[in-house]
Write an enzyme that holds these catalytic residues in place. Structure first.
Site, PDB file in Angstrom:
ATOM      1  N   LYS A 272     -24.185  -7.775 -25.172  1.00 46.10           N
ATOM      2  CA  LYS A 272     -24.264  -8.683 -24.023  1.00 46.10           C
ATOM      3  C   LYS A 272     -25.379  -9.716 -24.160  1.00 46.10           C
ATOM      4  O   LYS A 272     -25.374 -10.707 -23.458  1.00 46.10           O
ATOM      5  CB  LYS A 272     -24.385  -7.900 -22.716  1.00 46.10           C
ATOM      6  CG  LYS A 272     -25.741  -7.395 -22.362  1.00 46.10           C
ATOM      7  CD  LYS A 272     -25.751  -7.070 -20.879  1.00 46.10           C
ATOM      8  CE  LYS A 272     -26.999  -6.292 -20.550  1.00 46.10           C
ATOM      9  NZ  LYS A 272     -27.097  -6.019 -19.132  1.00 46.10           N
ATOM     10  N   ASP A 273     -26.318  -9.483 -25.073  1.00 39.13           N
ATOM     11  CA  ASP A 273     -27.362 -10.480 -25.337  1.00 39.13           C
ATOM     12  C   ASP A 273     -26.950 -11.490 -26.406  1.00 39.13           C
ATOM     13  O   ASP A 273     -27.706 -12.414 -26.714  1.00 39.13           O
ATOM     14  CB  ASP A 273     -28.655  -9.785 -25.796  1.00 39.13           C
ATOM     15  CG  ASP A 273     -29.211  -8.832 -24.749  1.00 39.13           C
ATOM     16  OD1 ASP A 273     -29.005  -9.082 -23.550  1.00 39.13           O
ATOM     17  OD2 ASP A 273     -29.861  -7.839 -25.137  1.00 39.13           O
TER      18      ASP A 273
ATOM     19  N   ARG B 227     -25.874 -12.631 -12.259  1.00 39.61           N
ATOM     20  CA  ARG B 227     -24.607 -11.902 -12.028  1.00 39.61           C
ATOM     21  C   ARG B 227     -24.841 -10.745 -11.046  1.00 39.61           C
ATOM     22  O   ARG B 227     -24.058 -10.545 -10.110  1.00 39.61           O
ATOM     23  CB  ARG B 227     -24.093 -11.357 -13.370  1.00 39.61           C
ATOM     24  CG  ARG B 227     -22.892 -10.433 -13.259  1.00 39.61           C
ATOM     25  CD  ARG B 227     -22.516  -9.856 -14.621  1.00 39.61           C
ATOM     26  NE  ARG B 227     -23.624  -9.126 -15.215  1.00 39.61           N
ATOM     27  CZ  ARG B 227     -23.954  -7.878 -14.932  1.00 39.61           C
ATOM     28  NH1 ARG B 227     -23.246  -7.197 -14.057  1.00 39.61           N
ATOM     29  NH2 ARG B 227     -24.987  -7.301 -15.499  1.00 39.61           N
ATOM     30  N   ARG B 228     -25.929 -10.006 -11.243  1.00 41.10           N
ATOM     31  CA  ARG B 228     -26.211  -8.893 -10.334  1.00 41.10           C
ATOM     32  C   ARG B 228     -26.600  -9.411  -8.956  1.00 41.10           C
ATOM     33  O   ARG B 228     -26.179  -8.859  -7.931  1.00 41.10           O
ATOM     34  CB  ARG B 228     -27.315  -8.005 -10.935  1.00 41.10           C
ATOM     35  CG  ARG B 228     -26.820  -7.216 -12.146  1.00 41.10           C
ATOM     36  CD  ARG B 228     -27.925  -6.545 -12.938  1.00 41.10           C
ATOM     37  NE  ARG B 228     -27.380  -5.744 -14.041  1.00 41.10           N
ATOM     38  CZ  ARG B 228     -28.065  -5.408 -15.120  1.00 41.10           C
ATOM     39  NH1 ARG B 228     -29.317  -5.790 -15.280  1.00 41.10           N
ATOM     40  NH2 ARG B 228     -27.496  -4.676 -16.068  1.00 41.10           N
TER      41      ARG B 228
ATOM     42  N   ARG C 115     -38.274  -8.208 -14.666  1.00 39.28           N
ATOM     43  CA  ARG C 115     -38.012  -8.386 -16.096  1.00 39.28           C
ATOM     44  C   ARG C 115     -38.736  -7.300 -16.874  1.00 39.28           C
ATOM     45  O   ARG C 115     -39.369  -6.427 -16.311  1.00 39.28           O
ATOM     46  CB  ARG C 115     -38.467  -9.782 -16.555  1.00 39.28           C
ATOM     47  CG  ARG C 115     -37.529 -10.883 -16.084  1.00 39.28           C
ATOM     48  CD  ARG C 115     -37.226 -11.895 -17.177  1.00 39.28           C
ATOM     49  NE  ARG C 115     -36.983 -11.274 -18.454  1.00 39.28           N
ATOM     50  CZ  ARG C 115     -37.412 -11.752 -19.614  1.00 39.28           C
ATOM     51  NH1 ARG C 115     -38.128 -12.845 -19.658  1.00 39.28           N
ATOM     52  NH2 ARG C 115     -37.121 -11.132 -20.738  1.00 39.28           N
TER      53      ARG C 115
ATOM     54  N   ARG D  85     -39.149  -1.582 -16.285  1.00 37.76           N
ATOM     55  CA  ARG D  85     -38.458  -1.799 -15.008  1.00 37.76           C
ATOM     56  C   ARG D  85     -38.451  -0.519 -14.173  1.00 37.76           C
ATOM     57  O   ARG D  85     -38.668  -0.559 -12.960  1.00 37.76           O
ATOM     58  CB  ARG D  85     -37.022  -2.265 -15.258  1.00 37.76           C
ATOM     59  CG  ARG D  85     -36.978  -3.638 -15.936  1.00 37.76           C
ATOM     60  CD  ARG D  85     -35.584  -4.195 -15.967  1.00 37.76           C
ATOM     61  NE  ARG D  85     -35.373  -5.052 -17.129  1.00 37.76           N
ATOM     62  CZ  ARG D  85     -34.278  -5.757 -17.337  1.00 37.76           C
ATOM     63  NH1 ARG D  85     -33.294  -5.724 -16.475  1.00 37.76           N
ATOM     64  NH2 ARG D  85     -34.154  -6.509 -18.404  1.00 37.76           N
TER      65      ARG D  85
ATOM     66  N   CYS E   9     -27.113 -16.811 -19.592  1.00 35.04           N
ATOM     67  CA  CYS E   9     -27.917 -16.137 -18.558  1.00 35.04           C
ATOM     68  C   CYS E   9     -28.110 -17.010 -17.331  1.00 35.04           C
ATOM     69  O   CYS E   9     -28.575 -16.544 -16.302  1.00 35.04           O
ATOM     70  CB  CYS E   9     -29.294 -15.795 -19.092  1.00 35.04           C
ATOM     71  SG  CYS E   9     -29.234 -14.604 -20.398  1.00 35.04           S
TER      72      CYS E   9
HETATM   73  N1  LIG Z   1     -30.495  -7.763 -20.591  1.00 33.32           N
HETATM   74  C1  LIG Z   1     -31.157  -6.776 -21.382  1.00 33.32           C
HETATM   75  C2  LIG Z   1     -30.224  -5.706 -21.800  1.00 33.32           C
HETATM   76  N2  LIG Z   1     -29.384  -5.904 -22.836  1.00 33.32           N
HETATM   77  C3  LIG Z   1     -28.604  -4.773 -22.972  1.00 33.32           C
HETATM   78  C4  LIG Z   1     -28.998  -3.860 -22.011  1.00 33.32           C
HETATM   79  C5  LIG Z   1     -28.412  -2.527 -21.807  1.00 33.32           C
HETATM   80  C6  LIG Z   1     -27.561  -1.962 -22.902  1.00 33.32           C
HETATM   81  C7  LIG Z   1     -26.184  -2.541 -23.035  1.00 33.32           C
HETATM   82  O1  LIG Z   1     -25.659  -3.200 -22.135  1.00 33.32           O
HETATM   83  O2  LIG Z   1     -25.572  -2.313 -24.103  1.00 33.32           O
HETATM   84  C8  LIG Z   1     -30.045  -4.434 -21.272  1.00 33.32           C
HETATM   85  C9  LIG Z   1     -30.795  -3.818 -20.152  1.00 33.32           C
HETATM   86  C10 LIG Z   1     -30.073  -3.860 -18.833  1.00 33.32           C
HETATM   87  O3  LIG Z   1     -29.319  -4.793 -18.536  1.00 33.32           O
HETATM   88  O4  LIG Z   1     -30.278  -2.932 -18.029  1.00 33.32           O
END
Ligand SMILES: NCc1[nH]cc(CCC(=O)O)c1CC(=O)O
Length: 306
Positions: free
Chosen positions: A82-83, A130-131, A148, A154, A241
């Site tokens: 997702k990154d 999104r959240r 963050r 967190r 993002c």
């Molecule tokens: N944005 C940071 C990030 N990138 C991936 C994950 C979690 C692991 C995943 O989605 O595979 C997270 C932390 C989160 O959103 O809680």
């Protein structure tokens, strides 16, 4: 003896876990293969005082790892999918997508059982647009506060009392052995995760045939199909993002169902669309759901929401 395979990774506990996981799978699949980690800092890790949405730019967590591959200090990089931006830098490919963990988001609180139980104007920590959009849609009264840092940071900020609840990805929390901290799952399709959430991706040089061969053992076809659909939708919508986009593709016996959403983090307005397709056309399905969202007026939500 062949040269060791070097894995570039970020230094957060979650990134190191994921890189170790890939190393373990590679050693299992290829007995005798030597695998080493190359831990590196990225801009996304260093900038903690501003939300990712305001920093802008895609691939904040990737660049330094890609540079290490170009400089021949590493052979592959391991990322949370997702990154990874919809479009990779030229010359790079995703050479493996691993089996997906739980793609859902998690509601985490020390005092309240779920979102509905939060008191009026409760404080919820998340910097994800999104959240924020999905929270506002169901609970316009909530105070949404920036949060963050890595997963452990967190959770520590929640425990210090800065928030009544926070939202994290189930996958990250579970990989760190902290699954018991998940108070409630935010179940899809009512609540949608980020495109690719819960999947681990291996990135490498497109021209590296040795790596391509080694990675073939790691890829999971079903996860690949699901994330191809989600990422095709995201790419068509120009996702980053800086906009609120959710996607979740179900892979079932009859084929695929892709659920998509675009939201406004300030107003809580949400546009939703879904469509089905055969399992061999995930990219077309992603484009179809993106077109449906655009038909509903998604354009207005897709300029950066700062
Ligand atoms: N944005 C940071 C990030 N990138 C991936 C994950 C979690 C692991 C995943 O989605 O595979 C997270 C932390 C989160 O959103 O809680």
């Amino acid at each position: 003896m062949t040269a060791p395979l070097r894995i570039a990774t970020r230094k957060s506990a979650l990134a190191l876990w994921q890189a170790e996981h890939v190393a373990t799978l590679l050693r299992q699949a290829h007995p005798g293969l030597q695998v080493e980690l190359v831990p590196l800092s990225t801009r996304g890790d260093e900038i903690l005082d501003r939300s990712l949405a305001t920093i802008g730019g895609k691939g904040l967590f990737l660049k330094e790892l890609e540079v290490a591959i170009l400089d021949d200090r590493a052979d592959i990089a391991v990322h949370s999918l997702k990154d990874v931006p919809a479009e990779l830098e030229p010359g790079f490919v995703l050479s493996a997508i691993l089996p997906r963990a739980d793609a859902a988001d998690a509601f985490i609180s020390n005092h309240y059982a779920n979102l509905a139980e939060l008191p009026h104007v409760a404080r919820v920590g998340t910097s994800s647009l999104r959240r924020q959009a999905q929270l506002r849609a169901v609970r316009p009264d909530l105070q949404l506060l920036d949060l963050r840092g890595n997963v452990n940071t967190r959770l520590a900020k929640l425990d210090e009392g800065h928030y009544d609840a926070i939202i994290l990805a189930c996958a990250g929390v579970e990989r760190l052995g902290l699954g018991q901290r998940i108070t409630a799952r935010l179940a899809s399709p009512d609540w949608l995760p980020a495109p690719g959430q819960g999947a681990i991706a291996v990135e490498s040089r497109a021209s590296d045939a040795r790596v391509a061969e080694l990675m073939a053992a790691l890829g999971d076809p079903e996860t690949q199909i699901a994330v191809d659909a989600e990422r095709a939708m995201n790419e068509r919508l120009g996702g980053s993002c800086a906009v609120a986009i959710g996607a979740w593709c179900v892979v079932a016996e009859y084929g695929l169902t892709l659920h998509g959403m675009v939201g406004n983090a300030h107003t809580g307005e949400i546009l939703r669309a879904q469509a089905d397709a055969k399992a061999d056309t995930p990219v077309a399905l992603g484009h179809e759901v993106a077109a449906m969202l655009i038909g509903l007026g998604a354009e207005a939500f897709l300029s950066p929401q700062r």
